[in-house]
Write an enzyme that holds these catalytic residues in place. Structure first.
Site, mmCIF file in Angstrom:
data_model
loop_
_atom_site.group_PDB
_atom_site.id
_atom_site.type_symbol
_atom_site.label_atom_id
_atom_site.label_comp_id
_atom_site.label_asym_id
_atom_site.label_seq_id
_atom_site.Cartn_x
_atom_site.Cartn_y
_atom_site.Cartn_z
ATOM 1 N N LYS A 182 41.389 54.104 1.693
ATOM 2 C CA LYS A 182 40.045 54.104 2.302
ATOM 3 C C LYS A 182 39.289 55.327 1.783
ATOM 4 C CE LYS A 182 37.896 52.748 6.689
ATOM 5 N NZ LYS A 182 37.068 51.706 6.098
ATOM 6 N N TYR A 212 38.342 58.428 4.456
ATOM 7 C CA TYR A 212 37.654 58.396 5.740
ATOM 8 C C TYR A 212 38.228 57.326 6.654
ATOM 9 C CZ TYR A 212 35.093 54.056 4.672
ATOM 10 O OH TYR A 212 34.760 52.754 4.405
HETATM 11 N N1 DCS Z 1 37.632 46.192 4.027
HETATM 12 C C1 DCS Z 1 36.780 47.185 3.704
HETATM 13 C C2 DCS Z 1 36.384 47.364 2.279
HETATM 14 C C3 DCS Z 1 36.283 48.030 4.708
HETATM 15 O O1 DCS Z 1 35.436 49.029 4.394
HETATM 16 C C4 DCS Z 1 36.676 47.818 6.060
HETATM 17 C C5 DCS Z 1 36.201 48.704 7.181
HETATM 18 C C6 DCS Z 1 37.553 46.754 6.340
HETATM 19 C C7 DCS Z 1 38.023 45.970 5.288
HETATM 20 C C8 DCS Z 1 38.027 46.466 7.738
HETATM 21 O O2 DCS Z 1 38.916 47.458 8.179
HETATM 22 P P1 DCS Z 1 39.054 47.838 9.709
HETATM 23 O O3 DCS Z 1 39.391 46.586 10.426
HETATM 24 O O4 DCS Z 1 40.187 48.822 9.730
HETATM 25 O O5 DCS Z 1 37.776 48.410 10.156
HETATM 26 N N2 DCS Z 1 35.028 49.421 6.972
HETATM 27 C C9 DCS Z 1 34.617 50.453 7.909
HETATM 28 C C10 DCS Z 1 33.348 51.074 7.479
HETATM 29 O O6 DCS Z 1 33.173 51.579 6.390
HETATM 30 N N3 DCS Z 1 32.472 51.009 8.466
HETATM 31 O O7 DCS Z 1 32.971 50.357 9.536
HETATM 32 C C11 DCS Z 1 34.310 49.932 9.284
#
Ligand code: DCS
Length: 280
Positions: free
Chosen positions: A148, A37
């Site tokens: 992801k 995702y």
């Molecule tokens: N680490 C994890 C485990 C994350 O799930 C996310 C983003 C990040 C780092 C930061 O990545 P980005 O800067 O690319 O957003 N998580 C997304 C989520 O699940 N909801 O909002 C952002």
């Protein structure tokens, strides 16, 4: 989520209402978490860093051997159609792709079409970036955190643990080594040097993280992509977390211990200011 009138869902190449969008009970995303995702911020009606997110989606999918059922160009056109139909001022688009529908069995089905779903969310209020607090918790996730993946159990349990302690984020560690937050990347500042975990299989290489590292370089801040320990974090001058939704958010207390002065630090502030200046 409210079944708001006018909510539109992109399913593969088609736009439909939420009631029209149906997911098969044998979708492998539902039964195995077999999919990936992305969450992309929308500022003033415009996607932020869309190409980087779509590249990462394609990479995550490829790492679990899903071939996206369309080109990136086509996907971008579809996402643009989605926000033309349902304009969003400030919010995000969530998208996921699963391996598809097949009788439940662990191995990949011989023939299946990936199922792609995307929909937008308009924020009722802007996500808070006020100084937050965090707790440490052991990183119990698998060893491909660079993907992801829809499998978010470790992340969900971590965030729930933080919620139960009335703090904003759970900071994961493997043994003594800090990896990342349950839905954020983690940075510390010590003696004006910015540290964050290297982008390997222990963390998600956040798009916000990449923007921050490039901004730090532009601001002349020394950057080390190097793992640090829980103790390093507690002894640091500043801590902040980053993500698509939380941008650059100061963390001023971890496990009940104040970090640095106990207030948002200068480097955190300058990185957030630089980040915000990109949005104009
Ligand atoms: N680490 C994890 C485990 C994350 O799930 C996310 C983003 C990040 C780092 C930061 O990545 P980005 O800067 O690319 O957003 N998580 C997304 C989520 O699940 N909801 O909002 C952002």
């Amino acid at each position: 989520m409210a079944r708001g009138v006018g909510m539109m869902i992109l399913v593969n190449n088609d736009l439909m209402t939420r009631d029209q969008a149906t997911i098969d009970i044998e979708d492998r995303g539902y039964q195995f978490g077999d999919g990936v995702y992305e969450v992309v911020r929308i500022y003033n009606g415009v996607f932020f860093e869309l190409d980087a997110h779509l590249d990462r989606l394609e990479r995550s999918a490829a790492e679990i051997k899903i071939v996206l059922p369309f080109t990136q160009e086509k996907l971008k056109a579809n996402l643009n159609k989605l926000i033309q139909q349902v304009p969003v001022q400030s919010g995000h688009v969530y998208m996921q792709v699963t391996r598809g529908v097949a009788p439940r069995n662990h191995p990949f089905p011989a023939k299946t079409e990936p199922v792609f779903v995307a929909y937008t969310k308009e924020y009722e209020k802007e996500p808070s970036r006020s100084p937050g607090r965090a707790v440490f918790t052991e990183d119990i996730r698998w060893l491909r955190c660079d993907i992801k993946s829809l499998n978010l159990l470790g992340n969900v349990l971590g965030k729930q643990f933080a919620n139960e302690q009335n703090v904003d984020e759970a900071i994961f560690h493997r043994g003594e080594w800090v990896t990342e937050g349950s839905s954020t990347n983690v940075f510390i500042v010590k003696n004006n040097v910015l540290y964050t975990h290297p982008a390997n299989h222990f963390i998600l290489d956040g798009i916000t993280r990449r923007v921050i590292l490039s901004d730090a370089n532009e601001l002349g801040i020394q950057v080390e992509e190097e793992a640090f320990t829980k103790q390093d974090l507690l002894d640091s001058d500043e801590v902040f977390i980053s993500s698509t939704t939380q941008e650059v958010r100061p963390i001023v207390e971890v496990n009940g211990q104040p970090i640095g002065t106990g207030k948002e630090g200068e480097i955190t502030l300058s990185l957030h200011a630089k980040f915000t200046s990109r949005l104009r």
